[in-house]
Design a protein around this motif. Structure first.
Motif, short mmCIF file in Angstrom:
data_model
loop_
_atom_site.label_atom_id
_atom_site.label_comp_id
_atom_site.label_asym_id
_atom_site.label_seq_id
_atom_site.Cartn_x
_atom_site.Cartn_y
_atom_site.Cartn_z
N ALA A 246 0.82 -1.21 0.00
CA ALA A 246 0.00 0.00 0.00
C ALA A 246 0.86 1.26 0.00
CB ALA A 246 -0.93 -0.01 1.21
N MET A 247 1.97 1.23 0.72
CA MET A 247 2.88 2.39 0.74
C MET A 247 3.55 2.59 -0.62
SD MET A 247 4.66 2.03 4.48
CE MET A 247 5.65 3.50 4.18
N ASP A 248 3.72 1.51 -1.36
CA ASP A 248 4.31 1.61 -2.70
C ASP A 248 3.28 2.02 -3.75
OD1 ASP A 248 6.76 0.95 -1.71
OD2 ASP A 248 6.57 -1.19 -2.18
N GLY A 249 2.04 2.21 -3.33
CA GLY A 249 1.02 2.68 -4.26
C GLY A 249 0.17 1.58 -4.86
N ALA A 250 0.27 0.33 -4.38
CA ALA A 250 -0.53 -0.76 -4.93
C ALA A 250 -1.96 -0.67 -4.40
CB ALA A 250 0.08 -2.11 -4.54
N GLY A 251 -2.92 -0.73 -5.30
CA GLY A 251 -4.32 -0.70 -4.92
C GLY A 251 -4.80 -2.04 -4.41
N ARG A 252 -6.11 -2.15 -4.16
CA ARG A 252 -6.66 -3.38 -3.61
C ARG A 252 -6.49 -4.55 -4.58
NH1 ARG A 252 -12.60 -3.19 -1.16
NH2 ARG A 252 -11.41 -1.91 0.31
N TRP A 253 -6.74 -4.31 -5.85
CA TRP A 253 -6.64 -5.41 -6.82
C TRP A 253 -5.20 -5.83 -7.03
CZ3 TRP A 253 -10.89 -7.87 -7.69
CH2 TRP A 253 -12.11 -7.20 -7.62
N ARG A 254 -4.27 -4.86 -6.98
CA ARG A 254 -2.85 -5.21 -7.09
C ARG A 254 -2.41 -6.06 -5.91
NH1 ARG A 254 0.05 -4.78 -11.82
NH2 ARG A 254 -0.62 -2.93 -12.97
N ARG A 255 -2.85 -5.70 -4.71
CA ARG A 255 -2.49 -6.48 -3.53
C ARG A 255 -3.11 -7.88 -3.60
NH1 ARG A 255 -3.70 -1.47 -0.93
NH2 ARG A 255 -5.69 -2.32 -0.16
N LEU A 256 -4.32 -7.95 -4.12
CA LEU A 256 -4.97 -9.26 -4.28
C LEU A 256 -4.21 -10.13 -5.26
CD1 LEU A 256 -7.43 -11.16 -3.83
CD2 LEU A 256 -8.54 -9.95 -5.73
N TRP A 257 -3.76 -9.56 -6.36
CA TRP A 257 -3.13 -10.32 -7.42
C TRP A 257 -1.70 -10.73 -7.06
CZ3 TRP A 257 -4.83 -12.81 -11.54
CH2 TRP A 257 -3.92 -13.20 -12.52
N HIS A 258 -0.96 -9.86 -6.39
CA HIS A 258 0.46 -10.11 -6.14
C HIS A 258 0.76 -10.64 -4.74
CE1 HIS A 258 1.81 -8.32 -9.92
NE2 HIS A 258 0.96 -7.31 -9.71
N ILE A 259 -0.18 -10.58 -3.81
CA ILE A 259 0.08 -11.06 -2.45
C ILE A 259 -0.88 -12.18 -2.06
CG2 ILE A 259 0.19 -10.43 -0.02
CD1 ILE A 259 0.95 -7.63 -0.85
N THR A 260 -2.18 -11.92 -2.19
CA THR A 260 -3.17 -12.88 -1.69
C THR A 260 -3.20 -14.16 -2.53
OG1 THR A 260 -4.49 -11.02 -0.92
CG2 THR A 260 -5.57 -13.17 -1.02
N LEU A 261 -3.33 -14.01 -3.84
CA LEU A 261 -3.42 -15.19 -4.69
C LEU A 261 -2.15 -16.04 -4.68
CD1 LEU A 261 -5.48 -13.89 -7.74
CD2 LEU A 261 -6.25 -15.24 -5.77
N PRO A 262 -0.94 -15.46 -4.70
CA PRO A 262 0.25 -16.31 -4.55
C PRO A 262 0.29 -17.07 -3.23
CG PRO A 262 0.88 -14.20 -5.49
CD PRO A 262 -0.57 -14.09 -5.11
N ALA A 263 -0.28 -16.49 -2.17
CA ALA A 263 -0.32 -17.21 -0.90
C ALA A 263 -1.28 -18.40 -0.96
CB ALA A 263 -0.74 -16.26 0.22
#
Length: 352
Positions: A246-263
């Protein structure tokens, strides 16, 4: 020469490196043997006795589950021998003893199965329901887990989980009854449409839409229970990752795609492999309850086919052969799906 210096022998002077410490065991040298190098693979490995003493508490805890698995899953495998016999339980007062008295027929039962058009029709219905449930049912627990995980208030999250879990504890009799009261010919929707001058419908007796009805029943009953594993995987993701993104400017969908789904990816791969291995089991009790309403052509799958021939017709050898084919194909599907998971970089059911 200093008075502290001790003179060496001639042999030591010529070969100063030849000392007891460097040459190994002196007794071994006198016998003409060499010290064996230690195997790096066995270095640091505990013996079986030490490992048993170390893990005896865990082994004792696992012993009841292992015994149950042995009694109810592995010992019955020996009964598949009747698939190669003309088994008659009435040859003896004990059905187990009758196995040794039944005549051997080789692969005759399998030849009967492969020549039976009803068997291939059951296989077709089984795979159709499997693919429908794989496409429509499998993604639902993932989406529900992501939805619940995004809820901020813990109380609301707990209530949502409880509401979604509840149908899993209903029996299939109750589930079919609920759907009948809603989508049946005398259900709420049909009666409401008739009150407004519109002709009603009966989904519970329509063979053309039966496969979608079965999939909807499965989603309503088990989707909430399936999110437990995905929520457990999401709970292991550190909040620092989301904050940094979030501090790097990633929105909700970016966080979902790059953090949540890989987990969730390893868990998804594991459950997908298990689901593929269970492809030929698409709900025995659920389909048996609705068999009479929609007919055999729409509801007959491998499980109901085996039950009908083995229990109702008492053709035990024929049913055992059909069940054995189902088990072998299921094992092949598990191994194939696990191999695909390895090629994709996932662990699957077991490591390489």
């Amino acid at each position: 020469m200093s008075h502290n210096t001790v003179p060496r022998s001639a042999g030591e002077a010529k070969n100063p490196a030849r000392t007891p410490a460097a040459s190994g065991d002196g007794e071994g040298e006198r016998k003409g043997t060499r010290a064996r190098p230690r195997d790096p693979k066995r270095a640091g490995r505990l013996s079986l006795r030490l490992r048993f003493r170390r893990d005896r508490t865990l082994l004792l805890m696992a012993l009841p589950a292992v015994l149950l698995l042995l009694v109810f899953n592995y010992i019955p495998i020996l009964g598949n021998v009747v698939a190669f016999q003309e088994y008659d339980p009435y040859l003896s007062e004990n059905g187990f003893v009758a196995i040794f008295q039944s005549p051997w027929v080789g692969f005759e039962q399998f030849e009967r199965i492969f020549a039976d058009s009803a068997f291939w029709h059951a296989v077709q219905n089984t795979f159709v329901l499997f693919f429908l449930q794989l496409v429509l049912f499998f993604p639902v627990p993932i989406l529900l887990a992501l939805l619940i995980n995004s809820v901020v208030r813990p109380r609301v999250r707990a209530i949502a989980q409880a509401v979604m879990y509840l149908p899993h504890f209903f029996s299939w009799v109750l589930v079919v009854t609920v759907f009948m009261q809603i989508f049946g010919g005398a259900g709420i929707i049909a009666q409401t449409l008739r009150q407004h001058g519109i002709e009603g419908f009966d989904l519970m007796t329509n063979p053309d839409t039966f496969k979608y009805l079965v999939t909807a029943e499965t989603i309503w009953k088990d989707a909430g229970w399936g999110i437990i594993v995905f929520l457990a995987a999401l709970s292991s993701v550190s909040d620092d990752l989301y904050e940094a993104a979030a501090m790097d400017g990633a929105g909700r969908w970016r966080r979902l795609w790059h953090i949540t789904l890989p987990a969730l990816r390893p868990v998804i791969a594991l459950l997908l492999v298990l689901r593929v291995g269970d492809a030929l089991t698409v709900g025995f009790e659920q389909l048996l309850l609705q068999r009479q309403a929609v007919g055999v052509d729409a509801s007959d799958v491998l499980d109901t086919y085996v039950w009908w021939n083995g229990i109702r017709n008492q053709d035990f050898s024929y049913a055992a052969a059909a069940g054995l084919i189902k088990g072998v194909v299921g094992l092949a599907l598990v191994l194939t799906a696990n191999k695909v998971a390895h090629l994709m970089g996932e662990q699957g059911v077991y490591k390489k």
